[in-house]
Design a protein around this motif. Structure first.
Motif, PDB file in Angstrom:
ATOM      1  N   LEU A 157       0.921  -1.185   0.023  1.00  0.00           N
ATOM      2  CA  LEU A 157       0.037   0.008  -0.048  1.00  0.00           C
ATOM      3  C   LEU A 157       0.829   1.293  -0.169  1.00  0.00           C
ATOM      4  CD1 LEU A 157      -2.904   1.128   0.404  1.00  0.00           C
ATOM      5  CD2 LEU A 157      -2.526   1.005   2.529  1.00  0.00           C
ATOM      6  N   ASN A 158       1.970   1.095   0.789  1.00  0.00           N
ATOM      7  CA  ASN A 158       2.737   2.512   0.829  1.00  0.00           C
ATOM      8  C   ASN A 158       3.647   2.566  -0.178  1.00  0.00           C
ATOM      9  OD1 ASN A 158       4.453   0.378   1.387  1.00  0.00           O
ATOM     10  ND2 ASN A 158       5.970   1.768   2.404  1.00  0.00           N
ATOM     11  N   ARG A 159       3.629   1.859  -1.332  1.00  0.00           N
ATOM     12  CA  ARG A 159       4.509   2.081  -2.626  1.00  0.00           C
ATOM     13  C   ARG A 159       3.460   2.251  -4.011  1.00  0.00           C
ATOM     14  NH1 ARG A 159       9.639   0.765  -1.163  1.00  0.00           N
ATOM     15  NH2 ARG A 159      10.279   2.305  -2.759  1.00  0.00           N
ATOM     16  N   ARG A 160       2.291   2.010  -3.520  1.00  0.00           N
ATOM     17  CA  ARG A 160       1.391   2.278  -4.824  1.00  0.00           C
ATOM     18  C   ARG A 160       1.508   3.754  -5.610  1.00  0.00           C
ATOM     19  NH1 ARG A 160      -3.764  -1.282  -2.004  1.00  0.00           N
ATOM     20  NH2 ARG A 160      -2.686  -2.964  -1.978  1.00  0.00           N
ATOM     21  N   GLY A 161       1.279   4.775  -4.528  1.00  0.00           N
ATOM     22  CA  GLY A 161       1.164   5.900  -5.348  1.00  0.00           C
ATOM     23  C   GLY A 161       2.600   6.002  -6.198  1.00  0.00           C
ATOM     24  N   THR A 162       3.609   5.544  -5.950  1.00  0.00           N
ATOM     25  CA  THR A 162       4.890   5.680  -6.471  1.00  0.00           C
ATOM     26  C   THR A 162       4.740   4.953  -7.815  1.00  0.00           C
ATOM     27  OG1 THR A 162       6.158   6.065  -4.474  1.00  0.00           O
ATOM     28  CG2 THR A 162       7.364   5.242  -6.290  1.00  0.00           C
ATOM     29  N   ILE A 163       4.611   3.525  -7.721  1.00  0.00           N
ATOM     30  CA  ILE A 163       4.538   2.802  -8.987  1.00  0.00           C
ATOM     31  C   ILE A 163       3.297   3.290  -9.793  1.00  0.00           C
ATOM     32  CG2 ILE A 163       4.026   0.448  -9.730  1.00  0.00           C
ATOM     33  CD1 ILE A 163       6.324   0.483  -8.631  1.00  0.00           C
ATOM     34  N   SER A 164       2.136   3.986  -9.233  1.00  0.00           N
ATOM     35  CA  SER A 164       1.402   4.426 -10.107  1.00  0.00           C
ATOM     36  C   SER A 164       1.900   5.503 -11.066  1.00  0.00           C
ATOM     37  CB  SER A 164       0.175   4.826  -9.301  1.00  0.00           C
ATOM     38  OG  SER A 164      -0.813   5.630 -10.202  1.00  0.00           O
ATOM     39  N   ALA A 165       2.691   6.317 -10.211  1.00  0.00           N
ATOM     40  CA  ALA A 165       3.475   7.495 -10.906  1.00  0.00           C
ATOM     41  C   ALA A 165       4.355   7.123 -12.175  1.00  0.00           C
ATOM     42  CB  ALA A 165       4.443   8.219  -9.931  1.00  0.00           C
ATOM     43  N   PHE A 166       4.923   5.953 -12.040  1.00  0.00           N
ATOM     44  CA  PHE A 166       5.893   5.603 -12.941  1.00  0.00           C
ATOM     45  C   PHE A 166       4.844   5.240 -14.163  1.00  0.00           C
ATOM     46  CE2 PHE A 166       9.244   5.120  -9.983  1.00  0.00           C
ATOM     47  CZ  PHE A 166      10.366   5.234 -10.709  1.00  0.00           C
ATOM     48  N   TYR A 167       3.668   4.445 -13.885  1.00  0.00           N
ATOM     49  CA  TYR A 167       2.865   4.165 -14.901  1.00  0.00           C
ATOM     50  C   TYR A 167       2.385   5.152 -15.699  1.00  0.00           C
ATOM     51  CZ  TYR A 167      -1.217   2.471 -17.392  1.00  0.00           C
ATOM     52  OH  TYR A 167      -2.267   2.303 -18.170  1.00  0.00           O
ATOM     53  N   GLY A 168       1.961   6.462 -14.836  1.00  0.00           N
ATOM     54  CA  GLY A 168       1.487   7.596 -15.437  1.00  0.00           C
ATOM     55  C   GLY A 168       2.399   8.228 -16.263  1.00  0.00           C
ATOM     56  N   ALA A 169       3.749   8.395 -15.769  1.00  0.00           N
ATOM     57  CA  ALA A 169       4.777   8.977 -16.410  1.00  0.00           C
ATOM     58  C   ALA A 169       4.904   8.106 -18.000  1.00  0.00           C
ATOM     59  CB  ALA A 169       6.172   8.917 -15.960  1.00  0.00           C
ATOM     60  N   GLY A 170       4.630   6.751 -17.748  1.00  0.00           N
ATOM     61  CA  GLY A 170       4.853   5.930 -19.257  1.00  0.00           C
ATOM     62  C   GLY A 170       3.791   6.614 -20.038  1.00  0.00           C
ATOM     63  N   MET A 171       2.509   6.532 -19.500  1.00  0.00           N
ATOM     64  CA  MET A 171       1.545   6.946 -20.699  1.00  0.00           C
ATOM     65  C   MET A 171       1.707   8.414 -20.991  1.00  0.00           C
ATOM     66  SD  MET A 171      -2.138   5.409 -19.009  1.00  0.00           S
ATOM     67  CE  MET A 171      -2.093   6.794 -17.635  1.00  0.00           C
ATOM     68  N   ILE A 172       2.217   9.322 -20.387  1.00  0.00           N
ATOM     69  CA  ILE A 172       2.345  10.797 -20.859  1.00  0.00           C
ATOM     70  C   ILE A 172       3.347  10.514 -21.986  1.00  0.00           C
ATOM     71  CG2 ILE A 172       3.159  12.864 -20.245  1.00  0.00           C
ATOM     72  CD1 ILE A 172       0.331  12.338 -19.534  1.00  0.00           C
ATOM     73  N   CYS A 173       4.724   9.842 -21.578  1.00  0.00           N
ATOM     74  CA  CYS A 173       5.543   9.830 -22.612  1.00  0.00           C
ATOM     75  C   CYS A 173       5.201   9.166 -23.751  1.00  0.00           C
ATOM     76  CB  CYS A 173       6.855   9.054 -21.975  1.00  0.00           C
ATOM     77  SG  CYS A 173       7.759   9.819 -20.867  1.00  0.00           S
ATOM     78  N   GLY A 174       4.539   7.956 -23.567  1.00  0.00           N
ATOM     79  CA  GLY A 174       4.009   7.389 -24.724  1.00  0.00           C
ATOM     80  C   GLY A 174       2.983   7.855 -25.660  1.00  0.00           C
ATOM     81  N   GLN A 175       2.045   9.024 -24.909  1.00  0.00           N
ATOM     82  CA  GLN A 175       1.348   9.764 -25.880  1.00  0.00           C
ATOM     83  C   GLN A 175       2.187  10.595 -26.737  1.00  0.00           C
ATOM     84  OE1 GLN A 175      -1.376  12.154 -23.712  1.00  0.00           O
ATOM     85  NE2 GLN A 175      -3.077  12.058 -25.185  1.00  0.00           N
ATOM     86  N   SER A 176       3.255  11.348 -26.320  1.00  0.00           N
ATOM     87  CA  SER A 176       4.152  12.313 -26.658  1.00  0.00           C
ATOM     88  C   SER A 176       4.789  11.519 -27.766  1.00  0.00           C
ATOM     89  CB  SER A 176       4.888  13.120 -25.636  1.00  0.00           C
ATOM     90  OG  SER A 176       4.162  13.703 -24.740  1.00  0.00           O
ATOM     91  N   ILE A 177       5.606  10.465 -27.464  1.00  0.00           N
ATOM     92  CA  ILE A 177       6.457   9.670 -28.366  1.00  0.00           C
ATOM     93  C   ILE A 177       5.469   9.341 -29.549  1.00  0.00           C
ATOM     94  CG2 ILE A 177       7.940   7.543 -28.834  1.00  0.00           C
ATOM     95  CD1 ILE A 177       8.592   7.845 -25.708  1.00  0.00           C
ATOM     96  N   GLY A 178       4.466   8.797 -29.354  1.00  0.00           N
ATOM     97  CA  GLY A 178       3.341   8.281 -30.392  1.00  0.00           C
ATOM     98  C   GLY A 178       3.151   9.314 -31.314  1.00  0.00           C
ATOM     99  N   THR A 179       2.592  10.519 -30.648  1.00  0.00           N
ATOM    100  CA  THR A 179       2.436  11.821 -31.474  1.00  0.00           C
ATOM    101  C   THR A 179       3.595  12.216 -32.471  1.00  0.00           C
ATOM    102  OG1 THR A 179       0.788  12.558 -30.042  1.00  0.00           O
ATOM    103  CG2 THR A 179       1.574  14.115 -31.572  1.00  0.00           C
TER     104      THR A 179
END
Length: 431
Positions: A157-179
């Motif tokens: 539980l105490n690491r979920r925000g951090t792991i979620s942040a990595f996933y969120g960063a990946g989505m943002i990067c992926g959207q930008s790289i895809g564009t």
């Protein structure tokens, strides 16, 4: 319990649910890297097509009706995604195999998505495009629905925000790289579609190679594994009915957020061409620059926001601030109607999206009514994404057809996002 800048972590919050032990540092980093790669790959693959190459192709094969064709593709695809997310989430909850309950579905989904992406790219009718885009959504959600519950299954539980942040960063990067990748092929689309298809195939494989291997559910259950029961399987698809008030508030809040943001973000190329007044080439250059801005800004915020959320043990205020920032970003081109305002939109929305995506998934895991049915319940929560993306094209197309302008799409998007904020604030079980 009294809160300070950061509260003391309870012992059980630091234990991995699947092992009952602290998560080793090496496993933490494998999950973090795996989630960021997963976010990059599926968002990049999808964005190459849906945000750039398909809209440009529709300009050529459906002159004067490109928005309607894109809206039909997204709307029908979202219906397939909505059903697939719930179905594969529930199926993965009850899967027993030597590879675990999530792994088999993730592995197969990327292959289906890659084949469907290529088949979509060679269609010349709206019906053919929508049908194969729907198949792609089945493959995508065959990966997404089992992947999200890994946060609940295996991450403390105490690491979920951090792991979620990595996933969120990946989505943002992926959207930008895809564009960025998509705009490089805007005058020669076949290699771009081929690139997208290959990336889809690799998506599921890469994350499974990086993540620590899932425990075998077949070995765990041994001879006690029950025979197939169709009634129990069908009941596993039923939505939660107990201890689920905050669950449905999170679902509704996310739906309104996705609905509002996609009204604009799903039509950026057309906004630049029809609303700002750029030609195809200039619009693609501006779109590529916007993507770089979004990627740089969001990376700076997403990775830090998740850590801050874990340290403060708070989700709601961070999600609310991020949503308000994105609403302000959408107001810029609405008011100023210029290329500069679109760059401002990219910067501010990137900042807000980085914060939002880093914390929202952790908030959703925290409000699950049943940890044993996390796949099903997260599948239902992810219906907000697909339903929001299904409604957005219909609203955008209707406004454009009725007014011959994108002007009213901006205040509509802002109103929806702020309505989502109000619902998130009503959640009681998460601070």
């Amino acid at each position: 319990m009294e809160m300070s800048a950061a509260r003391e972590i309870a012992p059980d919050e630091a234990l991995a649910p699947d092992t009952g032990k602290p998560l080793p540092a090496s496993s933490f980093w494998r999950f973090a890297i795996g989630f960021i790669i997963f976010g990059i790959m599926w968002m990049m693959s999808g964005t190459i097509g849906s945000a750039v190459l398909f809209p440009q192709r529709f300009n050529a094969i459906f002159p004067g009706n490109a928005e309607a064709a894109l809206g039909t593709m997204n709307a029908i695809g979202s219906v397939f995604a909505l059903i697939a997310n719930v179905v594969f989430g529930a199926l993965s909850d009850s899967t027993h195999s030597r590879f675990g309950k999530r792994t088999p579905w993730i592995a197969c989904g990327g292959i289906i998505a890659g084949v469907a992406f290529w088949l979509t790219s060679i269609q010349t009718s709206v019906l053919g495009i929508a049908a194969f885009w729907g198949l792609l959504q089945i493959g995508l959600n065959m990966m997404l629905a089992p992947a999200f519950p890994v946060l609940s299954d295996r991450i403390p539980l105490n690491r979920r925000g951090t792991i979620s942040a990595f996933y969120g960063a990946g989505m943002i990067c992926g959207q930008s790289i895809g564009t960025i990748i998509g705009t490089q092929f805007i005058t020669n689309m076949i290699p771009g579609f081929l690139c997208g298809a290959i990336c889809w195939v690799l998506t599921g494989a890469l994350v499974l190679i990086i993540w620590p291997a899932e425990r075998s559910t077949a070995i765990e259950r041994g001879d006690d594994t029950p025979s197939f029961n169709l009634k129990e399987l069908l009941l596993s698809f039923a939505p939660p009915r107990h201890n689920c008030r905050d669950f449905y508030l999170a679902l509704s809040g996310r739906f309104l957020f996705v609905f509002g943001t996609f009204i604009i973000s799903g039509y950026q190329l057309y906004v630049l061409e029809r609303y700002i007044g750029l030609d195809d080439v200039a619009a693609s250059h501006v779109l590529a620059t916007m993507s770089i801005i979004i990627m740089v800004v969001s990376l700076a915020t997403s990775l830090t926001s998740g850590v801050i959320s874990d340290r403060l043990c708070r989700r709601k205020p961070i999600v609310v601030v991020a949503s308000i920032m994105i609403g302000a970003a959408i107001a810029l081109p609405w008011v100023f109607h210029s290329v500069a305002s679109m760059y401002g939109y990219a910067a501010l929305s990137g900042f807000g999206s980085g914060i939002y995506n880093s914390v929202d998934q952790a908030l959703n895991v925290d409000v699950l009514p049943s940890k044993e049915e996390a796949g099903r319940d997260l599948g239902i929560l992810n219906v907000a994404n697909t339903a929001g993306q299904a409604f957005a094209p219909a609203v955008t197309s209707s406004i454009v057809l009725a007014t011959s302008s994108y002007f009213l799409t901006f205040p509509c998007a802002i109103a929806l996002i702020l309505s989502g904020v109000a619902l998130i604030m009503l959640i009681k079980s998460v601070r």
